[in-house]
Design a protein around this motif. Sequence first.
Motif, PDB file in Angstrom:
ATOM      1  N   LEU A  74       7.722  -1.710  -0.591  1.00 54.69           N
ATOM      2  CA  LEU A  74       8.359  -2.906  -1.139  1.00 54.69           C
ATOM      3  C   LEU A  74       9.866  -2.715  -1.266  1.00 54.69           C
ATOM      4  N   GLY A  75      10.295  -1.480  -1.560  1.00 58.07           N
ATOM      5  CA  GLY A  75      11.727  -1.202  -1.599  1.00 58.07           C
ATOM      6  C   GLY A  75      12.389  -1.420  -0.246  1.00 58.07           C
ATOM      7  N   ALA A  76      11.680  -1.049   0.814  1.00 58.10           N
ATOM      8  CA  ALA A  76      12.197  -1.271   2.171  1.00 58.10           C
ATOM      9  C   ALA A  76      12.324  -2.760   2.469  1.00 58.10           C
ATOM     10  N   ARG A  77      11.361  -3.548   1.980  1.00 60.73           N
ATOM     11  CA  ARG A  77      11.439  -4.998   2.164  1.00 60.73           C
ATOM     12  C   ARG A  77      12.640  -5.575   1.424  1.00 60.73           C
ATOM     13  N   SER A 104       9.751 -12.600  -2.306  1.00 60.70           N
ATOM     14  CA  SER A 104       8.327 -12.372  -2.046  1.00 60.70           C
ATOM     15  C   SER A 104       7.955 -10.918  -2.356  1.00 60.70           C
ATOM     16  N   ALA A 105       8.848  -9.986  -2.042  1.00 63.39           N
ATOM     17  CA  ALA A 105       8.596  -8.578  -2.364  1.00 63.39           C
ATOM     18  C   ALA A 105       8.588  -8.359  -3.871  1.00 63.39           C
ATOM     19  N   LEU A 106       9.490  -9.045  -4.578  1.00 60.40           N
ATOM     20  CA  LEU A 106       9.530  -8.928  -6.035  1.00 60.40           C
ATOM     21  C   LEU A 106       8.258  -9.470  -6.672  1.00 60.40           C
ATOM     22  N   LEU A 107       7.807 -10.614  -6.197  1.00 64.67           N
ATOM     23  CA  LEU A 107       6.570 -11.188  -6.733  1.00 64.67           C
ATOM     24  C   LEU A 107       5.370 -10.313  -6.400  1.00 64.67           C
ATOM     25  N   MET A 108       5.372  -9.717  -5.204  1.00 66.89           N
ATOM     26  CA  MET A 108       4.267  -8.839  -4.831  1.00 66.89           C
ATOM     27  C   MET A 108       4.232  -7.620  -5.741  1.00 66.89           C
ATOM     28  N   ALA A 109       5.395  -7.126  -6.141  1.00 66.55           N
ATOM     29  CA  ALA A 109       5.450  -6.007  -7.078  1.00 66.55           C
ATOM     30  C   ALA A 109       4.855  -6.409  -8.424  1.00 66.55           C
ATOM     31  N   ALA A 110       5.152  -7.634  -8.855  1.00 65.13           N
ATOM     32  CA  ALA A 110       4.584  -8.119 -10.112  1.00 65.13           C
ATOM     33  C   ALA A 110       3.072  -8.267 -10.006  1.00 65.13           C
ATOM     34  N   PHE A 111       2.611  -8.796  -8.860  1.00 65.92           N
ATOM     35  CA  PHE A 111       1.161  -8.943  -8.646  1.00 65.92           C
ATOM     36  C   PHE A 111       0.475  -7.579  -8.600  1.00 65.92           C
ATOM     37  N   LEU A 112       1.191  -6.568  -8.149  1.00 66.22           N
ATOM     38  CA  LEU A 112       0.626  -5.212  -8.096  1.00 66.22           C
ATOM     39  C   LEU A 112       0.574  -4.592  -9.487  1.00 66.22           C
ATOM     40  N   ALA A 113       1.617  -4.795 -10.271  1.00 66.63           N
ATOM     41  CA  ALA A 113       1.684  -4.186 -11.602  1.00 66.63           C
ATOM     42  C   ALA A 113       0.626  -4.751 -12.529  1.00 66.63           C
ATOM     43  N   GLY A 114       0.373  -6.053 -12.450  1.00 71.73           N
ATOM     44  CA  GLY A 114      -0.582  -6.687 -13.348  1.00 71.73           C
ATOM     45  C   GLY A 114      -1.972  -6.058 -13.311  1.00 71.73           C
ATOM     46  N   PRO A 115      -2.601  -5.987 -12.142  1.00 69.53           N
ATOM     47  CA  PRO A 115      -3.936  -5.370 -12.071  1.00 69.53           C
ATOM     48  C   PRO A 115      -3.955  -3.893 -12.458  1.00 69.53           C
ATOM     49  N   LEU A 116      -2.890  -3.163 -12.141  1.00 67.35           N
ATOM     50  CA  LEU A 116      -2.850  -1.741 -12.493  1.00 67.35           C
ATOM     51  C   LEU A 116      -2.853  -1.552 -14.009  1.00 67.35           C
ATOM     52  N   GLY A 143       0.812  -1.211   0.000  1.00 69.47           N
ATOM     53  CA  GLY A 143       0.000   0.000   0.000  1.00 69.47           C
ATOM     54  C   GLY A 143       0.847   1.263   0.000  1.00 69.47           C
ATOM     55  N   ILE A 144       1.961   1.239   0.738  1.00 67.70           N
ATOM     56  CA  ILE A 144       2.870   2.388   0.761  1.00 67.70           C
ATOM     57  C   ILE A 144       3.453   2.633  -0.630  1.00 67.70           C
ATOM     58  N   THR A 145       3.902   1.561  -1.260  1.00 63.60           N
ATOM     59  CA  THR A 145       4.464   1.690  -2.610  1.00 63.60           C
ATOM     60  C   THR A 145       3.398   2.093  -3.620  1.00 63.60           C
ATOM     61  N   LEU A 146       2.197   1.577  -3.445  1.00 61.60           N
ATOM     62  CA  LEU A 146       1.102   1.892  -4.371  1.00 61.60           C
ATOM     63  C   LEU A 146       0.765   3.376  -4.348  1.00 61.60           C
ATOM     64  N   SER A 147       0.785   3.982  -3.173  1.00 65.53           N
ATOM     65  CA  SER A 147       0.425   5.401  -3.076  1.00 65.53           C
ATOM     66  C   SER A 147       1.394   6.272  -3.860  1.00 65.53           C
ATOM     67  N   SER A 148       2.704   6.030  -3.723  1.00 67.35           N
ATOM     68  CA  SER A 148       3.683   6.821  -4.470  1.00 67.35           C
ATOM     69  C   SER A 148       3.658   6.476  -5.952  1.00 67.35           C
ATOM     70  N   THR A 149       3.315   5.224  -6.274  1.00 67.53           N
ATOM     71  CA  THR A 149       3.211   4.817  -7.685  1.00 67.53           C
ATOM     72  C   THR A 149       2.092   5.574  -8.384  1.00 67.53           C
TER      73      THR A 149
END
Length: 289
Positions: free
Chosen positions: A240-243, A258-270, A90-96
């Motif tokens: 995610l960068g902090a992770r 896990s952080a890298l995969l979560m970033a991929a899971f976030l990018a897909g829906p966006l 959520g933190i990364t999503l807000s700045s994204t």
Amino acid sequence: MSGTAGPVTVVVLAIVALWYVSAAALNTPFQRDIYKRADRVNVPVSQLLTDTMFQERPVMPAPHQVIVEIWNTTVEKKITSKRSLIYHTGITLSSTLLGFLLGTALGILLAIGIVHSRVLDKSLMPWIISSQTIPILAIAPMIIVVLNAVGISGLLPKAMISTYLSFFPVAVGMVKGLRSPEVIHMDLMHTYSATRLQAFWKLRLPYAVPFLFTSMKIGMAASLVGAIVGELPTGAVAGLGARLLAGSYYGQTVQIWSALLMAAFLAGPLVALIGVIEKHTLKRMGMAG
């Protein structure tokens, strides 16, 4: 959709299989070293593979280890917990999103100026292209330091890095789109004595909309990368960068993956959301079935 399910499944299975083979190949030397230090000899291959797939700090974690880590840091943790991957996402999503909105707006404004002004075309376009040759890892700390010096910290500096990466594809795509109307159509607008503003709204902009959405998809992915990179030089404690930073500091490769995969899971829906908006918009404009 059903026609693509088969090929997609095959590709996913192939990636997972290659992942397991790579994990076994990379982790086996370390596992043999563990056996050597424990004076264990003649370990069966089956035991070796099993131990390789369940190392605490593997060189490359196996898929099931990453999935378990994601489960433990999402489902098993409260969203407000600092150990929750959803919280950091959520933190990364807000700045994204903020960086993407700023980058899209900047890219559109630059494109409009470049298309309607020969001076801006000759002066700005080379600099826009040159700006992307600077490694983001080099410029990100500079942006953070400069903004902190003027009292700006928190979300905005990271969003500015996302803006830096996302405005370029939007600007280039919009320039291409705004220049895509055929000459005969532009001549027709001139015949009707249309002003530049009228030609823009009734001809250039409709032509540019498909280019805009395509570039926005690229810009969204670039914005996410910028948000994550922006968290690295700041020593951020959230995102995610902090992770990724914490995982690299303590050798927690499972956490990193896990952080890298979560970033991929976030990018897909966006990116998919932009595709849905694109389909709806083009349909309303009569440009898609």
